[in-house]
Design a protein around this motif. Structure first.
Motif, PDB file in Angstrom:
ATOM      1  N   UNK A 445       0.825  -1.205   0.000  1.00 43.74           N
ATOM      2  CA  UNK A 445       0.000   0.000   0.000  1.00 43.74           C
ATOM      3  C   UNK A 445       0.863   1.261   0.000  1.00 43.74           C
ATOM      4  N   UNK A 446       1.965   1.227   0.758  1.00 43.41           N
ATOM      5  CA  UNK A 446       2.864   2.380   0.785  1.00 43.41           C
ATOM      6  C   UNK A 446       3.490   2.602  -0.603  1.00 43.41           C
ATOM      7  N   UNK A 447       3.817   1.530  -1.294  1.00 47.07           N
ATOM      8  CA  UNK A 447       4.353   1.660  -2.656  1.00 47.07           C
ATOM      9  C   UNK A 447       3.353   2.354  -3.568  1.00 47.07           C
ATOM     10  N   UNK A 448       2.068   1.988  -3.444  1.00 48.86           N
ATOM     11  CA  UNK A 448       1.054   2.629  -4.279  1.00 48.86           C
ATOM     12  C   UNK A 448       0.946   4.120  -3.956  1.00 48.86           C
ATOM     13  N   UNK A 449       1.046   4.464  -2.676  1.00 48.54           N
ATOM     14  CA  UNK A 449       0.964   5.874  -2.280  1.00 48.54           C
ATOM     15  C   UNK A 449       2.153   6.647  -2.827  1.00 48.54           C
ATOM     16  N   UNK A 450       3.348   6.074  -2.741  1.00 53.42           N
ATOM     17  CA  UNK A 450       4.549   6.737  -3.264  1.00 53.42           C
ATOM     18  C   UNK A 450       4.442   6.911  -4.781  1.00 53.42           C
ATOM     19  N   UNK A 451       3.966   5.871  -5.474  1.00 55.58           N
ATOM     20  CA  UNK A 451       3.788   5.976  -6.918  1.00 55.58           C
ATOM     21  C   UNK A 451       2.811   7.071  -7.292  1.00 55.58           C
ATOM     22  N   UNK A 452       1.709   7.164  -6.550  1.00 53.94           N
ATOM     23  CA  UNK A 452       0.730   8.224  -6.807  1.00 53.94           C
ATOM     24  C   UNK A 452       1.339   9.595  -6.557  1.00 53.94           C
ATOM     25  N   UNK A 453       2.120   9.710  -5.470  1.00 57.15           N
ATOM     26  CA  UNK A 453       2.748  10.998  -5.158  1.00 57.15           C
ATOM     27  C   UNK A 453       3.706  11.437  -6.251  1.00 57.15           C
ATOM     28  N   UNK A 454       4.507  10.504  -6.778  1.00 55.15           N
ATOM     29  CA  UNK A 454       5.441  10.839  -7.858  1.00 55.15           C
ATOM     30  C   UNK A 454       4.691  11.283  -9.105  1.00 55.15           C
ATOM     31  N   UNK A 455       3.600  10.585  -9.431  1.00 56.54           N
ATOM     32  CA  UNK A 455       2.837  10.937 -10.627  1.00 56.54           C
ATOM     33  C   UNK A 455       2.162  12.300 -10.468  1.00 56.54           C
ATOM     34  N   UNK A 456       1.596  12.572  -9.292  1.00 53.23           N
ATOM     35  CA  UNK A 456       0.998  13.892  -9.058  1.00 53.23           C
ATOM     36  C   UNK A 456       2.057  14.994  -9.150  1.00 53.23           C
ATOM     37  N   UNK A 457       3.245  14.723  -8.623  1.00 47.21           N
ATOM     38  CA  UNK A 457       4.329  15.700  -8.737  1.00 47.21           C
ATOM     39  C   UNK A 457       4.679  15.936 -10.210  1.00 47.21           C
ATOM     40  N   UNK A 458       4.690  14.866 -11.008  1.00 48.26           N
ATOM     41  CA  UNK A 458       4.935  15.013 -12.442  1.00 48.26           C
ATOM     42  C   UNK A 458       3.882  15.865 -13.111  1.00 48.26           C
ATOM     43  N   UNK A 459       2.626  15.713 -12.688  1.00 49.84           N
ATOM     44  CA  UNK A 459       1.544  16.530 -13.252  1.00 49.84           C
ATOM     45  C   UNK A 459       1.758  18.011 -12.956  1.00 49.84           C
ATOM     46  N   UNK A 460       2.209  18.316 -11.750  1.00 52.18           N
ATOM     47  CA  UNK A 460       2.452  19.716 -11.379  1.00 52.18           C
ATOM     48  C   UNK A 460       3.650  20.283 -12.134  1.00 52.18           C
ATOM     49  N   UNK A 461       4.718  19.500 -12.262  1.00 57.78           N
ATOM     50  CA  UNK A 461       5.894  19.961 -13.000  1.00 57.78           C
ATOM     51  C   UNK A 461       5.542  20.229 -14.460  1.00 57.78           C
ATOM     52  N   UNK A 462       4.688  19.376 -15.032  1.00 55.50           N
ATOM     53  CA  UNK A 462       4.282  19.570 -16.434  1.00 55.50           C
ATOM     54  C   UNK A 462       3.610  20.917 -16.635  1.00 55.50           C
TER      55      UNK A 462
END
Length: 473
Positions: A445-462
């Motif tokens: 579950x923690x891996x899924x949360x970290x993956x989501x956090x990285x993807x959301x960060x990518x959305x903001x950087x974009x």
């Protein structure tokens, strides 16, 4: 400002443009396939190659490192000597590497073959930059999206395909299969892909190639082996520190070179810089599910949260995700046309993050994990298509290959970091099962949360990419 006649008129080809694009897609798909080719037999490699498990793990690492170094180098070579020549050479390297791996029964030659297979991934960024010049104007976004999507599709489809071949035939058959596949690509590239006379005067920066190779390999070895060696181990720290120092010296040299391997000034322009930063984060997000979902699917049901699937079954549950990436390539092209590549990239990263959040609450059955994977892969398909579009719109024509190659490298950096982080998380929260420490449900579950956090960060950087990037010079 670029000349409209050069940028807007597609190159005339002997074969229909769609045939050329299909060859480029097929070649890129095969290159991406090499990354997941040994995953089904990874646990058996120590016995198959008569070596220690730590040594056998280099079968994956060697391919990853070779691909990371090669992609920006082949992009630059394509700018200097022509794209077709470089793609033919890459396909030839894939043939040689696959044959060496197929004939190997010990570690050293097998690793040579795997490294050569990784080098063949240099085909992909060159194909992406070439398709822009081949496709009709109205089809360019879709064509770029389709070739870009193969980066994810190859990895997703490679797992069940490799598991089936290894299970029903032999592990050597995996590499004989890739040898035949590579030969077909080599022949198709020679015959179908046109020589578009896109050479640009210049010389290869040999010192830059060596510096990039030493710096990247050292840093990525430290990151990828950190969980195995220990993050406080002198080998891990030394490799990462050496890599960072060499890359800093390499950057200093490249900024002062009259014809650099990578034009860091162009790379520092906001449209290119933020696209590459987003590539790291989205690459992280994509790889996280590729690592975590197969393990969760294959965990014994007796753990209370595992799903008890064989590796072939796990691969088949994940295979639709690869098809979803390809399905969303034309969707991405329509979004790029209507709202721009910048917003499309952000949307793709957001959908990827949502896929992780869906998976976080759907872990009780294989079909539930597949549903989360489908959502995440849709986001990858959308995002991966937008990145090269942003790069190609904002680098000079003479640097299109190296620009896309550097972007592909950034994605590889993201996947490498994801592998290290996911391994660290999965080994930090364990339970005892039949005398063996395995990750507990909370670790997944923690891996899924970290993956989501990285993807959301990518959305903001974009969204930090300027609305109107500079046209290609």
């Amino acid at each position: 400002m670029h000349s409209p006649s050069v940028a807007d008129a597609p190159v005339e080809t002997r074969f229909p443009p769609i045939a050329v694009i299909l060859v480029l897609c097929f070649g890129s798909l095969a290159g991406a396939l090499m990354q997941s080719l040994v995953i089904p037999i990874q646990s058996e490699l120590p016995q198959l190659l008569n070596t220690a498990p730590g040594n056998a793990s280099w079968a994956v690492t060697a391919t990853l490192l070779a691909a990371a170094v090669t992609m920006p180098v082949t992009g630059r070579l394509a700018d200097l000597y022509g794209k077709k020549k470089v793609m033919v050479a890459s396909a030839g390297i894939l043939v040689v590497g696959s044959i060496i791996a197929a004939m190997s029964s010990s570690l050293a030659p097998f690793l040579v073959g795997r490294a050569l297979q990784g080098m063949a991934m240099g085909y992909i960024p060159v194909a992406i930059s070439m398709v822009r010049e081949i496709a009709p104007v109205e089809k360019r976004a879709t064509a770029v999206a389709a070739v870009s999507a193969t980066l994810g599709v190859g990895g997703a489809l490679g797992l069940p395909l490799a598991a089936w071949i290894a299970q029903d035939y032999s592990w050597h058959a995996l590499f004989w299969f890739s040898s035949v596949l590579a030969a077909v690509i080599l022949f198709a590239t020679l015959i179908v892909v046109p020589n578009i006379h896109d050479e640009h005067p210049g010389r290869i920066d040999v010192v830059g190639v060596i510096g990039l190779a030493v710096g990247l390999v050292s840093a990525l070895i430290g990151v990828s082996k950190g969980s195995e060696w220990g993050w406080s181990d002198g080998r891990t720290i030394g490799a990462i520190v050496l890599g960072v120092v060499v890359l800093l010296l390499w950057s200093w040299f490249e900024l002062r070179h009259h014809d650099p391997l990578v034009d860091l000034r162009t790379s520092a322009h906001p449209p290119v810089l933020f696209t590459n930063l987003a590539a790291v984060l989205i690459g992280f997000g994509m790889m996280a599910q590729s690592i975590v979902l197969p393990q969760l699917l294959q965990m014994p049901e007796e753990t209370g949260f595992g799903l008890g699937q064989t590796i072939l079954q796990a691969g088949l549950w994940m295979a639709p995700g690869g098809l979803m990436m390809m399905f969303f390539a034309p969707v991405s092209s329509r979004l790029i046309t209507s709202i721009g590549a910048r917003r499309t990239l952000s949307i793709g990263a957001t959908v990827l993050a949502v896929g992780y959040l869906v998976t976080l609450f759907l872990m009780d059955a294989p079909w539930q994990l597949m549903l989360g994977s489908l959502v995440a892969c849709a986001g990858v398909g959308i995002g991966y298509a937008a990145m090269p579009t942003l790069i190609l719109d904002n680098v000079p024509e003479s640097e299109s290959g190296s620009g896309v190659g550097l972007n592909a490298l950034m994605r590889s950096v993201g996947t490498t970091i994801a592998g290290a982080v996911m391994a660290a998380v999965l080994t930090s929260k364990t339970v005892d099962f039949a005398g063996v420490a395995i990750p507990d449900k909370g670790a997944f579950q923690l891996c899924f949360i970290i993956g989501a956090g990285a993807a959301f960060a990518g959305a903001l950087v974009a969204l930090l990419v300027p609305r109107q990037g500079r046209s290609r010079a």
